[in-house]
Design an enzyme around this catalytic site. Structure first.
Site, short mmCIF file in Angstrom:
data_model
loop_
_atom_site.label_atom_id
_atom_site.label_comp_id
_atom_site.label_asym_id
_atom_site.label_seq_id
_atom_site.Cartn_x
_atom_site.Cartn_y
_atom_site.Cartn_z
N HIS A 120 0.89 -1.19 0.04
CA HIS A 120 0.03 0.11 -0.04
C HIS A 120 0.84 1.18 -0.02
CE1 HIS A 120 0.65 -1.45 4.26
NE2 HIS A 120 0.68 -0.22 4.39
N VAL A 121 0.31 2.35 -0.69
CA VAL A 121 1.03 3.40 -0.61
C VAL A 121 0.59 4.42 0.62
CG1 VAL A 121 1.78 5.46 -1.99
CG2 VAL A 121 1.69 3.26 -3.10
#
Length: 159
Positions: A120-121
């Site tokens: 995830h960012v």
């Protein structure tokens, strides 16, 4: 001595990594976006406020498909993640007027990934002088807003 009570942090600090399964997969399957603080959904990814934020508006862009490594993402997934990141940055800018942003991907536990099985960012709004002694000395973060208020402010910009 002054006390700063943050009982909501207890759930985070007392749980083990991976204890609750893949929380991102659970959020992806759920249709209750408001409860889960899902800001937007795309074809291959979604944006969600971080339940344990570093600061007001801290959100994550998460692919629906659980991958560990960046190179496991298809070109289409990667493009949509970056497009969603750009859209969320604009919404956070309009909602909170931060002075800057941190964007990051923690790949692996050694790099700080709390959920290393599902890439995830992170997108973290930052303000001048927002760093204070609390994180360093008390392992506590002070937030001027709660998740429901931050969610409403960002959603207002996305509508």
């Amino acid at each position: 001595m002054e006390h700063l009570w943050a009982p909501w942090r207890n759930q985070y600090v007392s749980s083990s990594p991976g204890e609750h399964g893949d929380v991102f997969a659970e959020i992806a399957r759920s249709s209750d976006d408001e409860t889960n603080h899902v800001l937007a959904r795309g074809k291959s990814c979604f944006a969600v406020l971080n339940r344990y934020p570093y600061g007001t508006g801290h959100l994550m862009i998460v692919p629906y498909r659980a991958v560990v490594a960046l190179e496991e993402l298809s070109d289409g997934e990667l493009l949509e993640i970056m497009t969603m990141l750009k859209r969320m940055k604009a919404a956070l800018t309009a909602a909170f007027h931060p002075h800057g942003f941190n964007v990051g991907i923690n790949l692996g536990a050694a790099a700080g990934a709390g959920i290393e099985s599902h890439l995830h960012v992170h997108l973290v709004p930052r303000w001048r002088n927002d760093a204070n002694f609390m994180t360093t000395t008390a392992q506590t973060r002070v937030h001027p807003s709660d998740l429901a208020t931050a969610y409403a402010a960002v959603m207002k910009q996305l509508l």
